[in-house]
Enzyme design. Structure first.
Site, PDB file in Angstrom:
ATOM      1  N   CYS A   1       0.828  -1.189   0.000  1.00  0.00           N
ATOM      2  CA  CYS A   1       0.000   0.000   0.000  1.00  0.00           C
ATOM      3  C   CYS A   1       0.866   1.243   0.000  1.00  0.00           C
ATOM      4  O   CYS A   1       2.080   1.164   0.037  1.00  0.00           O
ATOM      5  CB  CYS A   1      -0.860   0.026   1.247  1.00  0.00           C
TER       6      CYS A   1
ATOM      7  N   TRP B   1      -4.028  -1.976  -1.063  1.00  0.00           N
ATOM      8  CA  TRP B   1      -4.208  -3.145  -1.919  1.00  0.00           C
ATOM      9  C   TRP B   1      -4.273  -4.341  -0.986  1.00  0.00           C
ATOM     10  O   TRP B   1      -3.269  -4.741  -0.411  1.00  0.00           O
ATOM     11  CB  TRP B   1      -3.029  -3.279  -2.875  1.00  0.00           C
TER      12      TRP B   1
ATOM     13  N   GLU C   1       9.587 -13.537 -20.535  1.00  0.00           N
ATOM     14  CA  GLU C   1       9.220 -12.159 -20.204  1.00  0.00           C
ATOM     15  C   GLU C   1       8.090 -11.670 -21.123  1.00  0.00           C
ATOM     16  O   GLU C   1       7.179 -10.960 -20.687  1.00  0.00           O
ATOM     17  CB  GLU C   1      10.450 -11.250 -20.298  1.00  0.00           C
TER      18      GLU C   1
ATOM     19  N   LYS D   1       2.486  -2.795  -7.585  1.00  0.00           N
ATOM     20  CA  LYS D   1       3.853  -2.629  -8.056  1.00  0.00           C
ATOM     21  C   LYS D   1       4.878  -3.313  -7.170  1.00  0.00           C
ATOM     22  O   LYS D   1       5.789  -3.956  -7.660  1.00  0.00           O
ATOM     23  CB  LYS D   1       4.164  -1.131  -8.155  1.00  0.00           C
TER      24      LYS D   1
ATOM     25  N   ARG E   1       0.763   1.634  -6.343  1.00  0.00           N
ATOM     26  CA  ARG E   1       1.172   0.616  -5.382  1.00  0.00           C
ATOM     27  C   ARG E   1      -0.021  -0.121  -4.785  1.00  0.00           C
ATOM     28  O   ARG E   1       0.152  -1.145  -4.114  1.00  0.00           O
ATOM     29  CB  ARG E   1       1.971   1.248  -4.257  1.00  0.00           C
TER      30      ARG E   1
ATOM     31  N   ASN F   1       0.934  -0.041   6.644  1.00  0.00           N
ATOM     32  CA  ASN F   1       1.314  -1.024   5.610  1.00  0.00           C
ATOM     33  C   ASN F   1       1.978  -2.183   6.334  1.00  0.00           C
ATOM     34  O   ASN F   1       2.798  -1.941   7.221  1.00  0.00           O
ATOM     35  CB  ASN F   1       2.375  -0.463   4.664  1.00  0.00           C
ATOM     36  N   GLY F   2       1.698  -3.396   5.934  1.00  0.00           N
ATOM     37  CA  GLY F   2       2.372  -4.533   6.556  1.00  0.00           C
ATOM     38  C   GLY F   2       1.373  -5.523   7.127  1.00  0.00           C
ATOM     39  O   GLY F   2       0.174  -5.432   6.860  1.00  0.00           O
TER      40      GLY F   2
ATOM     41  N   GLU G   1      -0.054 -10.313 -17.740  1.00  0.00           N
ATOM     42  CA  GLU G   1      -0.376  -9.417 -16.630  1.00  0.00           C
ATOM     43  C   GLU G   1      -1.197  -8.203 -17.036  1.00  0.00           C
ATOM     44  O   GLU G   1      -1.956  -7.689 -16.220  1.00  0.00           O
ATOM     45  CB  GLU G   1       0.855  -9.017 -15.829  1.00  0.00           C
TER      46      GLU G   1
ATOM     47  N   HIS H   1       7.877 -32.295 -27.020  1.00  0.00           N
ATOM     48  CA  HIS H   1       7.793 -33.238 -25.902  1.00  0.00           C
ATOM     49  C   HIS H   1       6.465 -33.103 -25.157  1.00  0.00           C
ATOM     50  O   HIS H   1       6.346 -33.556 -24.027  1.00  0.00           O
ATOM     51  CB  HIS H   1       8.967 -33.030 -24.936  1.00  0.00           C
TER      52      HIS H   1
ATOM     53  N   LYS I   1       4.484 -10.351 -19.751  1.00  0.00           N
ATOM     54  CA  LYS I   1       3.919  -9.031 -20.053  1.00  0.00           C
ATOM     55  C   LYS I   1       2.503  -9.192 -20.578  1.00  0.00           C
ATOM     56  O   LYS I   1       1.597  -8.486 -20.171  1.00  0.00           O
ATOM     57  CB  LYS I   1       4.753  -8.287 -21.110  1.00  0.00           C
TER      58      LYS I   1
END
Ligand code: M6R
Length: 609
Positions: free
Chosen positions: A8, A80, A488, A604, A33, A104-105, A495, A511, A492
């Site tokens: 957050c 979040w 990668e 993020k 975030r 936060n946490g 997401e 295979h 991309k």
């Protein structure tokens, strides 16, 4: 169920101005975030606490705010949730009497504390672990001889878990207290005013002088300044540092989204990552922060790279570069897996942790485990002074500038460049010849111009992206150097477009997954002109024989549609080959109408397990 609020944003202000607009502006900057609920609390002139919070975006919480909603000090939060429904009640700030907190946490002993507080008659308004903290602080602050900083300290000694917090108390105006343990808090030093935030992006535009709190540190902020101390009430001394990015770095700069801006920044990002780091005399790299003298570097027998998500895929690319250029066995592993498998830590292995944010909890925990066991760890980190950067023995800063879009792009590229520099350095103190060193250095210097050539072809890539977006899924394949690129590329696409995308080594297709190939499942194939080109062409033939559609990324036309990219040195080509896949994913998501900078379910920085 408790609802955690972990990934957050926090912002706080103390000073002569009305905190409300400052808090909302800061929250807008922090929204990348976390974005499922938001809220602020300010202490009004006549000493009353004003709180506004709501499920949804920051703008939802700000909407229809009455003109009298004014005051300072103030605190704000954008959230979040990692579990538990986002709701108005679970949004922060949480209030107990005159005390309001944002957190936060994760408070691990929240259930136990909640049971005790409930038995004492405390009524809870939310399902959050954070609210426990509000009640503990209010209880400690009930003693008029205890100031807010001391009340916070006393409450925190009862907490097991992680936190970044900001606290105000309407009955003690003029002060805001912040504290950090496992979740970042940075102070911003103004002129007769103080700011605090979980991330410097909220401070840019207000001040360039910042102070990073350490874990276990508390700060009491007033308009006149700040004092810091530990959980054990021992005063600490902090050195302010200068912010290396200005407010413009946190705007979209005329682009439609941060992701578009960050993709387009890549030529400049590579130039910055290379600046002052190539040594034309010995055809090697200068890497001042490695803290690794040539003798130590020669003694390295293995390199192990750890990171999460995109950082892990860039680590795979890095392992390939190190093996090829330095001939040191190297591999990459997700930090989130590594930390849980009681890894054997070998003194002759160089460990490299990759992280854009420098905060990813899994990566940080893996680094701490490595250091505890005596491992030597380098950090390839973007955020200067971040927890991972500080935990490592040395490292290479990426200098990519703030990356705001949840989907990483420019930091993947900057990490590839940093690995190339590390591989060049390690190679040149071993067997990489001066001629090969010069070849790689020239290749690195050519990258910015070549990336620009790819960016100039965006419209062509966008057309292919729209076609890809019409399918429900896609395969991404690549061989050896091309495999991290494929991974990668798939990451991309999934997401931000929410299409299923699976990356496979091209060599593995026959295979098993070849069974899935049909006209409905397009394949994005990474096919550089290298020694494996013919093998790749055979694989493409196998796909075509099953009527599979192929979009290739390579150096020459190898499929019905090939995005042709400029050729660099084979070892560096993967850096370039990734760029069109970023653009492909971007335009696929755009054509599907998604919120590109705020993909669903993601945030993020993942500062929780
Ligand atoms: O900040 P970090 O690089 O440590 O973050 C690790 C991952 O969460 C991150 O790379 C993530 O996979 C990307 N943002 C996805 O694009």
């Amino acid at each position: 169920m408790r609802s955690g609020s972990n990934v957050c944003g926090i912002v706080a202000y103390v000073g002569p101005q009305d905190a409300t607009p400052i808090l909302f502006e800061g929250l807008q900057r922090l929204e990348y975030r976390g974005y499922d609920s938001a809220g602020v609390a300010v202490v009004g002139k006549s000493g009353q606490l004003r709180v506004r919070k709501a499920k949804g975006r920051v703008r939802d919480a700000a909407e229809g705010l009455p003109a009298r909603f004014k005051g300072a000090p103030g605190i704000g939060h954008t959230r979040w949730a990692t579990h538990g429904e986002p709701s108005d009640a679970n949004a922060h700030p949480h209030v107990s009497g005159t005390v309001a907190i944002v957190h936060n946490g994760v408070i691990e002993n929240a259930d136990e504390l909640r049971a005790k507080l409930t038995a004492d008659g405390v009524e809870f308004a939310s399902e959050t672990d954070s609210e426990v903290l509000a009640h503990l602080i209010a209880a400690a602050a009930a003693d008029p001889d205890v100031d807010l900083a001391e009340a916070v300290r006393l409450a925190l000694t009862r907490i097991v878990g992680t936190y970044g917090i900001a606290v105000v108390d309407a009955s003690r105006p003029g002060v805001c207290v912040v504290a950090r343990n496992g979740s970042p808090v940075v102070l911003g030093l103004g002129d007769k005013e103080m700011y605090a935030a979980s991330d410097v992006s909220a401070l840019a535009g207000h001040t360039r002088q910042v102070v990073h709190l350490d874990d276990g540190e508390i700060a009491a902020l007033t308009a006149g300044g700040y004092r810091t101390f530990t959980l054990e009430a021992r005063a600490t001394t902090k050195e302010p540092s200068e912010l290396d990015a200005d407010a413009a770095s946190y705007d979209t700069g005329g682009h439609a989204t941060f992701m578009a801006k960050e993709i387009h920044e890549q030529p400049e990002v590579v130039e910055r990552a290379l600046r002052g780091r190539l040594d034309p005399r010995f055809h090697t790299a200068h890497l001042g922060g490695l803290n690794l003298d040539p003798r130590d570097a020669r003694a390295i027998r293995r390199v192990k790279i750890i990171g999460c998500g995109t950082a892990y895929y860039s680590g795979q690319l890095g392992a390939q570069l190190i093996e090829e250029l330095a001939r040191i066995p190297a591999d990459a592993e997700p930090a989130s897996e590594f930390r849980y498998r009681n890894p054997v830590v070998d003194p002759d292995t160089l460990y490299v942790a990759v992280s854009q944010s420098g905060e990813t909890y899994d990566t940080l925990a893996a680094v701490q485990e490595l250091r505890r066991k005596g491992g030597r760890v380098l950090g390839l980190v973007n955020v200067v002074g971040s927890a991972i950067a500080r935990e490592c023995d040395g490292g290479i800063y990426l200098h990519a500038g703030p990356e705001i879009s949840v989907a990483s792009t420019k930091t993947f590229t900057a990490t590839g460049v940093a690995f190339a520099l590390l591989a060049l350095y390690l190679g040149r103190i071993r067997d990489l010849s001066p001629a090969d060193g010069a070849r790689i250095a020239a290749g690195l210097r050519a990258l910015p111009g070549q990336i620009q050539e790819i960016l100039d072809r965006e419209a062509e890539i966008a057309t292919l992206a729209a076609e890809l977006a019409a399918h429900r899924a896609a395969f991404f394949i690549g061989r050896v150097r091309g495999f991290p690129v494929a991974r990668e590329g798939a990451q991309k696409l999934k997401e931000i477009s929410y299409l299923h995308a699976e990356a496979y080594p091209a060599s593995e297709l026959k295979h098993g997954p070849l069974a899935l190939i049909s006209p409905d499942l397009p394949t994005v194939a990474v096919v550089p002109d290298d020694e494996l080109r013919d093998k790749n062409l055979t694989t493409l033939g196998e796909i075509r024989a099953r009527k599979g559609r192929v979009i290739a990324v390579g150096h020459s036309a190898v499929a019905d549609d090939t995005i042709v990219v400029p050729k660099n040195e084979p070892e560096l080509d993967p850096i370039l080959l990734t760029v069109p896949l970023q653009i492909l994913a971007y335009h696929a998501a755009l054509s599907l109408g998604h919120d590109i900078d705020r993909p669903r379910n993601l945030a993020k920085s993942v500062t929780v397990e």
